[in-house]
Design a protein around this motif. Structure first.
Motif, mmCIF file in Angstrom:
data_model
loop_
_atom_site.group_PDB
_atom_site.id
_atom_site.type_symbol
_atom_site.label_atom_id
_atom_site.label_comp_id
_atom_site.label_asym_id
_atom_site.label_seq_id
_atom_site.Cartn_x
_atom_site.Cartn_y
_atom_site.Cartn_z
ATOM 1 N N CYS A 89 -3.757 -0.897 -6.332
ATOM 2 C CA CYS A 89 -4.853 -0.953 -5.360
ATOM 3 C C CYS A 89 -4.607 0.103 -4.294
ATOM 4 O O CYS A 89 -3.929 -0.143 -3.288
ATOM 5 C CB CYS A 89 -4.950 -2.349 -4.748
ATOM 6 N N GLU A 90 -5.151 1.290 -4.545
ATOM 7 C CA GLU A 90 -4.992 2.413 -3.615
ATOM 8 C C GLU A 90 -5.680 2.083 -2.290
ATOM 9 O O GLU A 90 -6.792 1.576 -2.269
ATOM 10 C CB GLU A 90 -5.590 3.681 -4.204
ATOM 11 N N GLY A 91 -4.997 2.376 -1.200
ATOM 12 C CA GLY A 91 -5.575 2.146 0.121
ATOM 13 C C GLY A 91 -5.373 0.730 0.647
ATOM 14 O O GLY A 91 -5.835 0.409 1.733
ATOM 15 N N TRP A 92 -4.712 -0.117 -0.132
ATOM 16 C CA TRP A 92 -4.438 -1.498 0.289
ATOM 17 C C TRP A 92 -2.959 -1.634 0.611
ATOM 18 O O TRP A 92 -2.117 -0.977 0.006
ATOM 19 C CB TRP A 92 -4.788 -2.479 -0.829
ATOM 20 N N THR A 93 -2.633 -2.495 1.567
ATOM 21 C CA THR A 93 -1.253 -2.734 1.968
ATOM 22 C C THR A 93 -1.059 -4.209 2.291
ATOM 23 O O THR A 93 -1.857 -4.776 3.040
ATOM 24 C CB THR A 93 -0.903 -1.923 3.238
ATOM 25 N N PRO A 94 0.008 -4.836 1.757
ATOM 26 C CA PRO A 94 0.324 -6.197 2.181
ATOM 27 C C PRO A 94 1.280 -6.153 3.378
ATOM 28 O O PRO A 94 2.106 -5.249 3.486
ATOM 29 C CB PRO A 94 1.026 -6.795 0.957
ATOM 30 N N VAL A 95 1.127 -7.093 4.268
ATOM 31 C CA VAL A 95 2.062 -7.256 5.382
ATOM 32 C C VAL A 95 2.528 -8.714 5.333
ATOM 33 O O VAL A 95 1.877 -9.596 5.897
ATOM 34 C CB VAL A 95 1.409 -6.917 6.741
ATOM 35 N N PRO A 96 3.628 -8.968 4.585
ATOM 36 C CA PRO A 96 4.102 -10.347 4.450
ATOM 37 C C PRO A 96 4.839 -10.800 5.702
ATOM 38 O O PRO A 96 5.585 -10.041 6.311
ATOM 39 C CB PRO A 96 5.051 -10.273 3.252
#
Length: 126
Positions: A43-50
């Motif tokens: 998923c380009e342009g997506w980032t998780p912040v756990p």
């Protein structure tokens, strides 16, 4: 967008960990999942912040959601589960985020990854 916890599941197990989303506004913004044997899209342009308190899935433009992760601070089992999920995301370098039209009762990987309505893929850490 704040997503109610009942619309999310933090699933540990096979690496990478899975964040399952149901009935979310970000559904259409995620790419369709590939068919069996084709691998997961990134998923380009997506980032998780756990995080133990909340998880952010930040997408391109205005897409994204905030999920309260630890809703009962006095629940040590829930805290351990969320902490283990966050550690697994860090270790794997990201998470698999899958969005469905509705949250299933049970997590059946064949159903989650095989349905025509499934969207998402691997979301790498920044």
């Amino acid at each position: 967008m704040l997503l109610p916890l009942e619309n999310a599941r933090f699933v540990t197990g096979p690496v990478p960990p899975l964040l399952l989303l149901g009935a979310t506004p970000v559904h259409a913004a995620l790419p369709p999942l590939n068919g069996p044997g084709e691998g997961l899209p990134v998923c380009e342009g997506w980032t998780p912040v756990p995080s133990l308190i909340m998880c952010v899935v930040d997408g391109p433009g205005e897409a994204g959601c905030v999920i309260p992760a630890l809703t009962a601070p006095g629940d040590p089992e829930e805290a351990e589960h969320i902490d283990a999920w966050c550690a697994a995301v860090e270790e794997a370098g990201g998470a698999v985020v899958v969005s469905l039209d509705a949250m299933p009762e049970q997590v059946d990987r064949a159903e989650v990854f095989g349905g025509d309505a499934s969207r998402g893929g691997f979301v790498p850490l920044a």
